[in-house]
Scaffold this motif. Structure first.
Motif, short mmCIF file in Angstrom:
data_model
loop_
_atom_site.label_atom_id
_atom_site.label_comp_id
_atom_site.label_asym_id
_atom_site.label_seq_id
_atom_site.Cartn_x
_atom_site.Cartn_y
_atom_site.Cartn_z
N TYR A 1 13.22 -22.68 -5.29
CA TYR A 1 14.14 -23.60 -5.97
C TYR A 1 13.47 -24.08 -7.25
O TYR A 1 12.43 -24.71 -7.22
CB TYR A 1 14.48 -24.78 -5.06
CG TYR A 1 15.35 -25.83 -5.72
CD1 TYR A 1 16.67 -25.56 -6.05
CD2 TYR A 1 14.85 -27.10 -6.01
CE1 TYR A 1 17.47 -26.52 -6.66
CE2 TYR A 1 15.63 -28.07 -6.61
CZ TYR A 1 16.95 -27.77 -6.93
OH TYR A 1 17.73 -28.73 -7.53
N ASN B 1 18.85 -28.52 -17.98
CA ASN B 1 19.30 -29.31 -16.83
C ASN B 1 19.89 -28.47 -15.71
O ASN B 1 20.63 -28.98 -14.86
CB ASN B 1 20.33 -30.35 -17.27
CG ASN B 1 21.53 -29.71 -17.95
OD1 ASN B 1 21.57 -28.50 -18.15
ND2 ASN B 1 22.50 -30.53 -18.32
N ASP B 2 19.55 -27.20 -15.67
CA ASP B 2 20.16 -26.33 -14.66
C ASP B 2 19.16 -26.06 -13.53
O ASP B 2 17.96 -26.30 -13.66
CB ASP B 2 20.61 -25.02 -15.29
CG ASP B 2 21.76 -24.38 -14.52
OD1 ASP B 2 22.17 -24.97 -13.50
OD2 ASP B 2 22.23 -23.30 -14.93
N ASP B 3 19.69 -25.53 -12.42
CA ASP B 3 18.88 -25.16 -11.27
C ASP B 3 19.03 -23.67 -11.00
O ASP B 3 20.09 -23.08 -11.24
CB ASP B 3 19.32 -25.94 -10.02
CG ASP B 3 19.22 -27.44 -10.21
OD1 ASP B 3 18.32 -27.88 -10.95
OD2 ASP B 3 20.05 -28.17 -9.61
N VAL C 1 18.34 -20.95 -7.80
CA VAL C 1 18.04 -20.80 -6.39
C VAL C 1 17.87 -19.31 -6.08
O VAL C 1 18.73 -18.50 -6.41
CB VAL C 1 19.15 -21.39 -5.50
CG1 VAL C 1 18.82 -21.20 -4.03
CG2 VAL C 1 19.34 -22.88 -5.82
N ASP D 1 22.86 -18.52 -7.79
CA ASP D 1 23.62 -19.47 -8.59
C ASP D 1 24.64 -18.71 -9.45
O ASP D 1 24.51 -17.53 -9.73
CB ASP D 1 22.69 -20.28 -9.49
CG ASP D 1 21.75 -19.40 -10.29
OD1 ASP D 1 21.19 -18.47 -9.70
OD2 ASP D 1 21.60 -19.62 -11.50
N ALA E 1 9.92 -29.95 -15.35
CA ALA E 1 10.57 -29.07 -14.38
C ALA E 1 9.82 -29.12 -13.06
O ALA E 1 8.65 -29.52 -13.00
CB ALA E 1 10.62 -27.63 -14.90
N THR F 1 14.12 -26.32 -10.69
CA THR F 1 14.98 -27.34 -11.27
C THR F 1 14.42 -27.75 -12.64
O THR F 1 13.22 -27.67 -12.86
CB THR F 1 15.10 -28.57 -10.35
OG1 THR F 1 16.00 -29.50 -10.92
CG2 THR F 1 13.75 -29.23 -10.13
N GLY F 2 15.34 -28.19 -13.53
CA GLY F 2 14.93 -28.50 -14.89
C GLY F 2 14.76 -27.25 -15.72
O GLY F 2 13.83 -27.16 -16.53
#
Length: 421
Positions: A379, A405-407, A409, A155, A352, A381-382
């Motif tokens: 992955y 609120n980001d992810d 990877v 990311d 999350a 998330t949250g």
């Protein structure tokens, strides 16, 4: 099933022979006790007790009467008692003699079926029966394996707060994943695993004249409070570092050595930090820092599947999914020419999710040792990342509310060694 039929046939034939032998011996004994000259008188006496015997074969008081002679008949319900009384030359009963011809297998407590026949209609449960297909042999075992992870964050490939250059991608990093487990009854077991720490970092700098940042002063912040970043900067440096580690404890269910189901708890720690340093021609130095720490704890389920490809080679699949409570801390600072412009922070919690997928090829080098090579994708998330916390316009309230609120990877390769004992 064939063993069962043979065994039943042998037992049935032996019982029939025993009964027939008893009848013949009793008949011969009764005939030998009466002289030939008295046969008619004996027949008359017996006939008087049994009734009219001249009509053929009759049955009376447990005796078979034929031609005026009485023979004792064994009641079928007493065959079990008779069988126990019939001994071979070594002193064993017929049942014991038959049972010795049937091999008994070892205990198998995992399937909880079957039983060993012990004669007289008695069975011992928990052991594979000689009358039916034996259940699989249960051998409790333990295992441990070490995965060498070679992972990379994908990311924010071209991130920057400078108007003059970008920060490159994260580097590939190595870290271990150590797992221990046990399966006491060949089906139900437990497993513990520790992953990390994985440390990703990236940095880039530039030297020149007329350098500037993306920061814009927003009231009541004055532009002079950002002089080290925007007033003819001659040097800029951006750094970002992340750290990831986790621990998980699970119960496991094995399915015919082709599938493993996991469920349990997991803790994940993910920290992310960003720093931007800038210096102008007057020697003023500005430092901006944004640091987040994510502490995830929650439940996780998993599935491992194994598919034999050929002799000693197995293809596998690995999946994990979990829902977590994410407890986040934020540290947010901005300094310019030795003065503190912003010194804020926040802590909050949110939901999350973490998902992991992997596949590989396993090479079994023997019953104890196997090697594996594969790939994985993670992955998250949250998540609160450091670069998601600030805006281009600088205001006093920046950093007082954390953004979750980001992810994240992550993709990589794995090389593993497993020992089973």
């Amino acid at each position: 099933m064939k063993i069962q039929a043979i065994r039943q046939g042998i037992g049935r034939r032996l019982r029939q022979l025993a009964a027939l032998s008893s009848i013949l011996m009793l008949g011969v004994s009764a005939e030998a006790q009466q002289p030939a000259s008295d046969a008619g008188q004996t027949g008359t006496t017996t006939a008087s007790n049994a009734g009219d015997l001249t009509g053929g074969i009759t049955f009376h008081n447990g005796q078979l009467i034929n031609g005026g002679q009485a023979f004792q008949v064994v009641d079928p319900s007493q065959l079990g008692l008779l069988n126990s009384q019939v001994r071979n030359a070594g002193g064993d009963s017929v049942d014991s003699l038959v049972d010795q011809r049937i091999a008994q297998v070892s205990n198998c407590q995992s399937c909880q079926t079957g039983g060993v026949y012990q004669g007289g209609g008695n069975y011992v449960p928990g052991v594979a029966s000689g009358f039916s297909t034996a259940c699989p042999t249960c051998e409790p075992y333990r295992y441990g394996f070490v995965d060498l992870l070679y992972m990379k964050r994908f990311d924010d490939k071209r991130y920057t707060l400078s108007q003059n250059y970008f920060v490159g991608e994260f580097d590939w990093e190595l870290a271990p994943r150590i797992t221990f487990g046990a399966v006491p009854d060949c089906v139900h077991g437990w497993e513990g695993s520790f992953t990390g720490p994985l440390e990703w970092d990236r940095s880039a700098g530039i030297t020149g004249t007329g350098l500037s940042s993306l920061f814009i002063a927003g009231l009541p912040i004055a532009s002079t409070q950002l002089s080290a970043f925007n007033d003819n900067a001659v040097y800029q440096q951006q750094d970002q570092a992340s750290e990831y580690w986790s621990f998980e404890a699970s119960r496991t269910i094995m399915g015919w050595q082709v599938a493993k189901i996991l469920y349990g708890i997991r803790y994940i720690d993910f920290q992310d930090g960003y720093r931007f340093i800038s210096q102008n021609g007057a020697g003023d130095v500005g430092v901006f820092q944004s640091n987040t720490e994510n502490k995830l704890i929650g439940g996780q389920v998993g599935l491992d599947m194994f598919y034999p490809v050929c002799n000693h080679v197995v293809a596998d699949f690995r999946g994990r999914a979990g829902v977590y409570a994410n407890f986040v801390d934020l540290d947010y600072r901005l300094q310019n020419a030795g003065a503190t412009v912003l010194f804020n922070g926040d802590d909050d919690e949110d939901i999350a999710g973490v998902f992991e997928l992997g596949s590989g090829i396993r090479f079994n080098l023997g019953e104890m040792l196997s090697l594996r090579a594969g790939s994985e994708l993670w992955y998250l998330t949250g998540i609160a990342t450091a670069t998601e916390q600030f805006n281009q316009v600088v205001r006093p309230n920046d950093g007082r509310t954390v953004r979750i609120n980001d992810d994240v990877v992550t993709v990589g390769l794995t090389l593993s060694a497993e020992v089973k004992y």
